[in-house]
Structure formats: C-alpha cells, structure tokens
Design a protein around this motif. Structure first.
Motif, PDB file in Angstrom:
ATOM      1  N   HIS A   1      -9.464  -3.543   9.120  1.00 40.01           N
ATOM      2  CA  HIS A   1      -9.167  -2.882   7.849  1.00 40.01           C
ATOM      3  C   HIS A   1     -10.154  -3.333   6.779  1.00 40.01           C
ATOM      4  CE1 HIS A   1      -6.975  -1.178   4.496  1.00 40.01           C
ATOM      5  NE2 HIS A   1      -7.129  -2.345   3.882  1.00 40.01           N
TER       6      HIS A   1
ATOM      7  N   TRP B   1       0.837  -1.198   0.000  1.00 37.18           N
ATOM      8  CA  TRP B   1       0.000   0.000   0.000  1.00 37.18           C
ATOM      9  C   TRP B   1       0.862   1.234   0.000  1.00 37.18           C
ATOM     10  CZ3 TRP B   1      -0.424   3.341   4.434  1.00 37.18           C
ATOM     11  CH2 TRP B   1       0.307   2.917   5.550  1.00 37.18           C
TER      12      TRP B   1
ATOM     13  N   ARG C   1       0.654  -3.655   7.015  1.00 37.60           N
ATOM     14  CA  ARG C   1      -0.612  -2.947   7.212  1.00 37.60           C
ATOM     15  C   ARG C   1      -1.369  -3.547   8.396  1.00 37.60           C
ATOM     16  NH1 ARG C   1      -4.062  -3.358   2.198  1.00 37.60           N
ATOM     17  NH2 ARG C   1      -4.610  -5.382   3.068  1.00 37.60           N
TER      18      ARG C   1
ATOM     19  N   ASN D   1      -5.326   7.664   3.678  1.00 43.34           N
ATOM     20  CA  ASN D   1      -5.114   6.633   4.696  1.00 43.34           C
ATOM     21  C   ASN D   1      -4.312   7.113   5.909  1.00 43.34           C
ATOM     22  OD1 ASN D   1      -2.570   6.463   3.436  1.00 43.34           O
ATOM     23  ND2 ASN D   1      -3.235   4.753   2.155  1.00 43.34           N
TER      24      ASN D   1
END
Lengths: 427, 342
Positions: free
Chosen positions: A425, A387, A411, A393
């Motif tokens: 998430h 990501w 993440r 974010n």
C-alpha cells in the motif's frame, strides 16, 4: 530463489494457535520458519510489519472475474490485481462464465489467462450440468483433471430432482465437492428484493425466504442420500442458518458460507431504490442479518466470501428492477469481516479462520495457514488505518459498491503470493 | 465498544427517498410518493385543489399561473384518464404541454431511459409527468434531471400513484368532511399489485384516518402490509362492515394466469361489491374506484352507477388536484442557489 523476511509483525494463525509478535521467514515461495531464521537464510528483502497483523492470504470462495464473456465489465487481469490489493491470494470463480466452464477447454483458457496475469491464484468450479441447463451431466472427471476444484450449477436451476440426485451422486463418484446456492426459481422468479416490509412499501416483487429454504431442504436430502461432500454458499436467511445447524448436528458432511455484505446490510438499505444494494439472494430482514452474524460467530456458517460481481456503470443505471444484481466486493471483504470483530459480534480468530483456513480447506488447497512448509501466501494488514471507501480505492473494474462512503479501520498493507510481494500500500 | 467502521450518514439512510421531493425551503419540488410527506403539506395540496375546483366550475376555466412553462407528459405505459386529466390540468394553468408516448417510440428502438430524458431536457421542459411500469422509475428520473426540473409521478409500477391518492383524499374530504379521524376506510382488491392502494394507505395514515382496512384474498395481500398502517381482512363481509368509504381496486385479467386467483367469477362471488354487501357498510358510505372499472368483476353495475358511487366525481377532482400539485411544484419561490444559476 529469493528469501523474504517479515519482521516484528503480529502473526495470527488460529489453526496453528499463533497469536503473537514474531518474525516470519520465506524461502523458495514457501514459509520456511517462524521466530528464528533458518540456517543460511539471507534476506533479499525485508518487510517491516511493526504494528501490523500478518495472516495467511485470504481465500475467497466466490468471485466473478467476468472473463470469458463479459470483458466490458472486468477481466482476469483487472480482477486478480484488485484481489491482490485486497489481500486475497486465492479466489474461486463459479462456472457461469460465457462460455460456461463445462468442458476442459474453457478451464484451460482461464488457466492460460491467469498464468499470464499471475497475481492472485484463480481456482475454478466446473458446471454440474452441461451449459448449466440442469439437464445433462457435465464431464465431471474431465473437469477435475483439467483443474476444477469442485462443481456447481450456480443459481441456475436443476428442476428435475432425479437429475439433481444423479449429478450429486456422480460428483461424489469423482470425489468432487458440490457448491450449492439454494434457490427455488419458481419462488424467486421476477423478484429483486426480500419479500417483506420494504418490498411491499416500494412495490418491488419480493423473493420469499422459502425460495432459499425449499431449495436448501431439497438439496440437504439429496446430499444425505448420495453422500456427496457439499458446500452451501451465499445463504441469506435465519431459517437457512437453522437448517444448516440442524444438518450439521445430524452429522452431515457439509459446510456453508455467507457473503460479507449480508452481514452488514439488510432490506432497509434499499429503501431509496438504491440499486447498489440490488443483490441475489436479496438483503433480508434485520433479524436475518443478525442470525447470519450469529451463524458466523458460533461456526454454523464456516466462511465469509465476497460474492464479488463487478459491473459496468450502465448496469446499475436504471429503475431498480432493471439493474443488474451484485456488488463489486473484493475491496471490502477484509474490512467488512474484521468489522464484525470491532462490533463485538465475533472474535478475531473466528473471522480470520472464516476468510483463510476454512475456505482453503473447502477448496482443498494447501493454503490458508502460516504452517511452515506451506505456500507463502500472506496478507499483512493495519488494524488502525482510517480510510474511506470511494471509487478511487476500489481497484476492481466494477465500482458498484453500496459501501462507498463508509469508513473502515482495516487496510491491507502488503500481499504476498508464493513468496513474492505483489502489492504494497502507498498513500 | 467503539464502532470502528462507520456508515456515512446512518441517520439519513432510508429517508432520502422522499426528501428529494422537497426543496431547501421545505416546499414540494417533485411529487413522487405520498410517503414521508407531512399532514400539513397534504392538507395544503387539498386546500389548493379546493380553490382550483371553484375555477373549474366556472365557464372560463383558465388561469395564467404557469404561463410560459412547458410540461412534458412522459407516458412509458398506456393511460387515458390520468394523461388526459394531467393535460387538462396543465392547460387550465396556461402551461404548454408536450405529450410523449414513449412506449411506442424511443425505448422500443433501444434508447435507454436516461437517453430519452436527456433529449427531453434539451427541449427545455420545466416539468416531467412520468408514468412507467417499473417501481422506482420516477425516483430514478428525479434523481437525475437538471436541478430546475420538477418530476410528478403519474404511476410507477406497483409503487406509487400519489396524485390519484390525493384526488381520492380530496373526494373523501368533500363528501365526508375534514375529520379523517372519524372515518373507517376499506380498500378492496388487488393490493399486491396496486400503486394506488399503496399511495392511498400512506395518505390516509398521514391524514390520521381512524381505521384503514385492506380486504383481499391472501394471494393479493403484500407481505408485511400491516406495517404500513392497515388492518388486513380476507373476508369481504367482515372487512366492509360499518365502513364510511369503500375503495374498490381494479382486477387485472392476467392475475388468473399467475395462479393468484382461479377465476373472475369466483373473485366476484367472494370480493365483488354488490348491493347486498354494500348494505353492511354505513348507510351513507361512499363507493370509489380509480378506474377503469371491470363491471361484474370487482363491482356490480348498479353499485358503480348507484347513488353512493362517487367514481365520476373522482375523475373531475383529478383535474383540480393535479392543477394544485403542478402549480405548487412549479410556482415555488426559487431556491437560493437555483436563483443564482438562473
């Protein structure tokens, strides 16, 4: 109370020497068992953690929430949510709010707000001197009773060395740790970058390494003399790492941390007057950066913190020196910490300790491990997500990050506080 | 070892500071710092200035190159010489000039730098000539103006003063010829606070000057200045020896308050350019100073007014060099995408 099971995850807890796939069972907000479910356990909820890593919730030694006083930058509500989404289940805020945390009423105010917000746990440091002015001792025992876990004067100077000594001695008397950000304000005054090549090229006033080491040397002497338990935060230089190493070798009861951005950036990242890299202490030379990395790898530096400082957009909109220092850093604490593992700088156990169990013990909380019976603050993350950091974010109100545009592999997938899942998430 | 987390543009980090100065065709769009520009581009500025110098020597000193263009002089910090020569340069190129003395107007009423800029953009200027007391202010502005607007840095904090450096190079070339490789240049004085010195050091290095020296007490030398391509001397007599060019910097009186120096008298005794000291340089050495000079502080009057001084020539040359930079930045072929927008 609810019962939660986390199945098939890779549990990682360096303190308890757990590093394997196993199920984790949570009951009444506490870790009930690992591997085998306790008797009569009937899961209300299951998190499938196949392919994910399960660690204790992250403990951040320094995060500014901007409330009370600067609610236009961020609030306790916004930042505790952002912390939860970053896997941070406990954070500690320094006393430089407005009003300053120098009396129990302010502690109660913040506690009241956090109780309503109820995401990540918020711990507080009380002011070492009233108003952080460096003149009079704060009511340390009253602050302790109100819930402060330690004392600090932040980067505010205590010019009078006798006041410093008495403050440390009195803190020791109250059984409180002092949290020290070493800075000789005479040497750092007006500076905004590391005194070195980049400062000279850009014509920006530099802050010499001695601004940190002079204050550190002074504090170490007084710590040794008073016997106070001390934690040195946000160190930025190779020389400081060497001094901490020597002091520990001499048997001094101290710990130290570094902020995550200091491990990944150096003065060259400022070279286009990039105000996102305006931080205090300043980003130093590449040699300093590497010494800090080695300090984490060999345990001289005990913890990695975010040094989260969210800002409104205008705060970074000026020529460099007029911009506010600080990085909105909750979102990048875990990704930057684990990046050290990816870079071969430190092993995963060292990194996990540096963001969980060690900061927890520095703050004196019973968290930071997966020990059965402890509070179920958990972070579950993916090591193989891909990501990119962008404003969308960064969940903090402050979008001021020099890491925008960086690609990360780690993440946070789930965050659990006191046995309750508070973040999952979703793409 | 696979580096899992990556930076966006590793190869570009640190370079965009000066890349924003050039358009897509590699032509000068903004002039913010000398650093990072090519020898060819600097030589081009000097050659263009040379052609304007001939015009400036004529009785009719005006050319129609920038007719219809509007240039705003934004001086957030006081200046006489630099502002006047920029104004003259613009007028000799037939541009319309707007002088905005901002230190006494908008910002003192609490307007932010960005607000001020947006208001000026609304007046449809083509170029901002900016002086500001904070390092990086010109970069900040250039990064935020509308695409068609050029920004010329007329001095930002201690960072850069590129047109001053170029007029100094022009003056050196006119007096010493274009082989900079043979030259020894000594820059004397408060290098720590001097944007002029920084820009001169970059320009001299880009033009391949044989030896660049800075001479100052330790308290006025920036940390790591050697990395910029200079030799550091703390002793005036040693540093000035055999120099072809001696550039004196202005000493601000507030340096005594900051405990950087004990007194003007002691500074003059150790670093002042006297006739005796000048004899240590080459016999045909030239003496330069960006002005305004402090007689008896950094330079003796008889040297400032003496035969080796080219201080007033520098002022004259400032007009030609600023004409060159302005005409190059505003006289460019439009970039393909800018052309479409127009």
């Amino acid at each position: 109370m609810s019962q939660l099971q986390i199945t098939n995850g890779h549990l990682l807890d360096p303190v308890n020497k757990i590093n394997r796939q196993a199920n984790l069972y949570i009951e009444n907000g506490h870790i009930a068992a690992i591997d085998v479910a306790p008797k009569n356990f009937k899961a209300d909820q299951t998190i499938d953690a196949q392919g994910l890593t399960v660690i204790a919730g992250i403990v951040d030694l320094c995060a500014r929430l901007r409330e009370p006083g600067q609610e236009y930058k961020a609030t306790i509500q916004s930042e505790t949510v952002a912390a939860a989404m970053s896997g941070i289940t406990t954070l500690c805020c320094p006393p430089d709010t407005d009003p300053v945390i120098d009396e129990p009423a302010v502690v109660e105010l913040i506690n009241h707000k956090t109780a309503n917000a109820a995401h990540s746990n918020v711990l507080m440091l009380g002011a070492l001197t009233t108003g952080l002015k460096g003149e009079l001792l704060s009511e340390m025992q009253a602050l302790k009773i109100a819930g402060c876990v330690g004392l600090s004067n932040g980067r505010h100077p205590i010019d009078n060395t006798l006041v410093l000594k008495r403050a440390y001695a009195y803190a020791a008397n109250c059984g409180l740790t002092v949290f020290i950000e070493p800075d000789d304000h005479w040497l750092s005054a007006g500076g905004c970058v590391h005194e070195g090549t980049i400062a000279s090229r850009l014509g920006l006033k530099g802050i010499p390494v001695s601004a940190e080491t002079v204050a550190l040397a002074r504090a170490l002497e007084i710590v040794a003399e008073t016997g106070v338990k001390a934690h040195f935060g946000r160190l930025s230089s190779a020389a400081s790492v060497a001094m901490i190493r020597r002091a520990k070798d001499d048997g001094l009861n101290i710990t130290a941390d570094v902020s995550a951005h200091q491990l990944h950036l150096n003065e060259f990242d400022i070279s286009s007057f990039n105000s996102a890299c305006h931080v205090l202490p300043p980003l130093r030379s590449q040699r300093d950066q590497e010494a800090l990395q080695r300090g984490i790898a060999d345990g001289t530096l005990d913890a990695i913190c975010s040094d989260h400082q969210p800002h409104d957009p205008d705060a970074k909109e000026s020529p460099f020196i007029s911009t506010a220092p600080g990085i909105s850093a909750l979102a990048t604490l875990l990704p930057l910490a684990t990046r050290l593992v990816d870079q071969g700088i430190a092993d995963i156990e060292t990194i996990i300790r540096a963001i969980t169990s060690t900061p927890a013990s520095i703050l004196g909380t019973n968290t930071g491990t997966l020990t059965v019976g402890s509070r179920a603050d958990i972070c579950i993350f993916n090591r193989d997500a891909s990501w990119q950091l962008d404003e969308s974010n960064i969940h903090s109100s402050g979008k001021n990050s020099p890491f925008i545009g960086w690609n990360f592999q780690t993440r946070v997938e789930h965050t659990i506080v006191s046995g309750t899942p508070i973040h999952s998430h979703t793409d | 070892m696979v580096n899992k987390a990556s930076r966006p543009t590793d190869s570009l980090i640190g370079h965009d500071a000066w890349n924003i100065q050039l358009d897509k065709n590699g032509h000068l769009k903004h002039f913010l710092t000398v650093e990072g520009l090519s020898t060819k581009l600097l030589t081009n500025i000097l050659d263009t200035a040379e052609s304007f110098a001939n015009i400036n020597a004529q009785s009719v000193k005006k050319v129609p190159l920038l007719r219809g263009k509007t240039i705003a002089n934004l001086f957030f910090e006081a200046s006489t010489r630099t502002r006047n020569t920029f104004e003259l340069a613009a007028k000799r190129l037939s541009a319309d000039v707007l002088n905005v003395n901002i230190s006494t107007s908008a910002t003192s009423k609490g307007e932010t730098l960005m607000d001020t800029l947006q208001n000026l953009q609304a007046m449809q200027c083509d170029m901002f000539v900016v002086r500001h007391n904070q390092s990086g202010a010109a970069h900040y502005i250039a990064n935020r103006v509308a695409p068609g607007i050029s920004v010329i840095n007329a001095g930002d904090g201690s960072h850069a003063h590129p047109t001053q450096a170029m007029l100094d190079m022009f003056t050196i070339r006119r007096n010493k010829g274009d082989n900079f490789g043979q030259l020894r240049v000594a820059i004397v004085g408060d290098v720590l606070h001097s944007r002029v010195a920084r820009s001169q050091i970059h320009a001299l290095n880009i033009l391949n000057t044989g030896n660049v020296r800075v001479i100052a007490p330790k308290t006025l030398i920036p940390a790591g200045v050697e990395d910029m391509g200079v030799e550091v001397f703390n002793n005036m007599e040693e540093g000035i020896r055999d120099a072809d060019v001696v550039i004196m910097l202005r000493l601000q009186k507030e340096r005594m308050q900051g405990a950087l120096l004990p007194s003007e008298q002691e500074y003059f005794q150790m670093y002042g350019l006297t006739e005796n000291r000048l004899r240590l340089a080459k016999p045909d050495a030239i003496v330069m100073h960006p002005g305004p000079i402090n007689r008896g502080v950094e330079i003796e009057s008889c040297v400032a007014d003496g035969p080796q001084s080219v201080i007033l020539e520098q002022v004259t040359n400032g007009i030609s060099v600023r004409m060159a930079v302005m005409s190059m930045a505003l006289g460019r072929e439009p970039e393909s995408n800018e052309g479409e927008k127009a």
